[in-house]
Design an enzyme around this catalytic site. Structure first.
Site, PDB file in Angstrom:
ATOM      1  N   ASP A 181     -89.866 -45.937  42.426  1.00  0.00           N
ATOM      2  CA  ASP A 181     -90.226 -44.544  42.229  1.00  0.00           C
ATOM      3  C   ASP A 181     -90.646 -44.293  40.782  1.00  0.00           C
ATOM      4  O   ASP A 181     -90.103 -44.908  39.864  1.00  0.00           O
ATOM      5  CB  ASP A 181     -89.033 -43.653  42.582  1.00  0.00           C
ATOM      6  N   ASN A 205     -94.202 -43.817  39.734  1.00  0.00           N
ATOM      7  CA  ASN A 205     -95.581 -44.129  39.370  1.00  0.00           C
ATOM      8  C   ASN A 205     -96.370 -42.882  38.978  1.00  0.00           C
ATOM      9  O   ASN A 205     -97.119 -42.885  37.993  1.00  0.00           O
ATOM     10  CB  ASN A 205     -96.297 -44.831  40.526  1.00  0.00           C
ATOM     11  N   HIS A 222    -100.054 -45.835  40.152  1.00  0.00           N
ATOM     12  CA  HIS A 222     -99.804 -46.771  41.254  1.00  0.00           C
ATOM     13  C   HIS A 222    -100.317 -48.168  40.913  1.00  0.00           C
ATOM     14  O   HIS A 222     -99.703 -49.174  41.279  1.00  0.00           O
ATOM     15  CB  HIS A 222    -100.448 -46.260  42.535  1.00  0.00           C
ATOM     16  N   LEU A 267     -87.706 -67.471  47.948  1.00  0.00           N
ATOM     17  CA  LEU A 267     -87.512 -66.028  48.048  1.00  0.00           C
ATOM     18  C   LEU A 267     -88.244 -65.453  49.248  1.00  0.00           C
ATOM     19  O   LEU A 267     -89.419 -65.746  49.474  1.00  0.00           O
ATOM     20  CB  LEU A 267     -88.032 -65.356  46.770  1.00  0.00           C
ATOM     21  N   SER A 306     -83.903 -41.557  50.303  1.00  0.00           N
ATOM     22  CA  SER A 306     -85.236 -41.216  50.819  1.00  0.00           C
ATOM     23  C   SER A 306     -85.591 -41.986  52.098  1.00  0.00           C
ATOM     24  O   SER A 306     -86.666 -42.587  52.198  1.00  0.00           O
ATOM     25  CB  SER A 306     -86.302 -41.436  49.742  1.00  0.00           C
TER      26      SER A 306
END
Length: 253
Positions: free
Chosen positions: A24, A26, A41, A135, A200
């Site tokens: 969160d 950007n 972004h 990963l 959220s």
């Protein structure tokens, strides 16, 4: 401004197996610099690369990034179009490095509702990294926690009606198997950047016992050093899952 703590090592205690991040800030990053939101972004995407590299380097097993929520469709069309173009731009330049670093790409969310160009880029990354063993990088794309739960309930109801699931035998483990995250562990850590204190609609079921960390740093500025510091904080937490440690139990005899 975040300042890293020196003389500490992540290797002193086990790493969390799965970290999830709500990226969160950007838009606010861009606004503070009098730039258009899409520039924020873009800078956020550059930071995704830095954080993913670091996660692979420290041998993290799972990293889930909240890239586009089901609620993000309500944003201006130009911004939505740009956000859904980012995976294509990101993977067109970063996929060779993901392959080199042995990263596995996966997604959660309503994949089929995404634009064709987004699906194609992501599916190519999924296919080309499928045999990797390092990963696991999970992009939450067109994802919403409530939608996931409703979808899981619908599937279970269908199986109960078909006679392939015994409703009386339903437990949390069975429910896990109907979620989009069924092939991965719940996140031990959830990080949200930019100073907001909420989930959220992100991984609502899976976050039941996650350790939550809220950073005031805007996502494009969230550094690997701050990530390491939060991991160090996680390693110091006492995770009891609703129970007590032996030293906390008082002998009443």
């Amino acid at each position: 401004m975040f300042k890293a703590t020196k003389d500490k090592s992540l290797t002193e205690r086990p790493l969390p197996e799965h970290i999830a991040i709500i990226m969160d800030g950007n838009g606010r990053y861009a606004k503070l610099r009098s730039m258009p939101r899409i520039k924020g972004h873009y800078e956020g995407m550059q930071n995704v690369k830095r954080i993913v590299r670091h996660a692979a380097d420290i041998k993290l097993k799972y990293l889930t990034l909240y890239a586009f929520s089901t609620e993000n469709w309500s944003r201006p069309k130009s911004e939505v179009n740009y956000l859904l173009k980012l995976p294509t731009d990101f993977l067109s330049t970063f996929l060779p490095e993901l392959i080199e670093k042995n990263v596995v790409v996966k997604t959660i969310g309503d994949f089929e509702a995404l634009p064709k160009h987004t699906r194609k880029a992501v599916q190519t990354a999924i296919d080309k990294t499928a045999d990797n063993t390092g990963l696991t990088l999970v992009f939450a794309l067109n994802y919403g926690g409530r939608d996931e739960l409703i979808g899981a309930v619908k599937e279970m109801m269908s199986d109960v009606l078909a006679g392939t699931l015994d409703a009386e035998a339903l437990d949390s483990k069975t429910f896990d198997d109907y979620l989009m995250t069924k092939d991965m562990p719940d996140p031990e850590m959830i990080i949200r950047t930019s100073g907001e204190y909420r989930l959220s609609n992100f991984l609502l079921w899976q976050a039941s016992y996650s350790e939550l960390f809220f950073s005031h740093t805007l996502w494009p500025e969230f550094s690997t050093e701050e990530m390491d510091e939060l991991i160090l904080q996680y390693q110091k937490r006492d995770r009891r899952f609703g129970g007590l440690n032996e030293e906390d139990v008082i002998d009443e005899d």
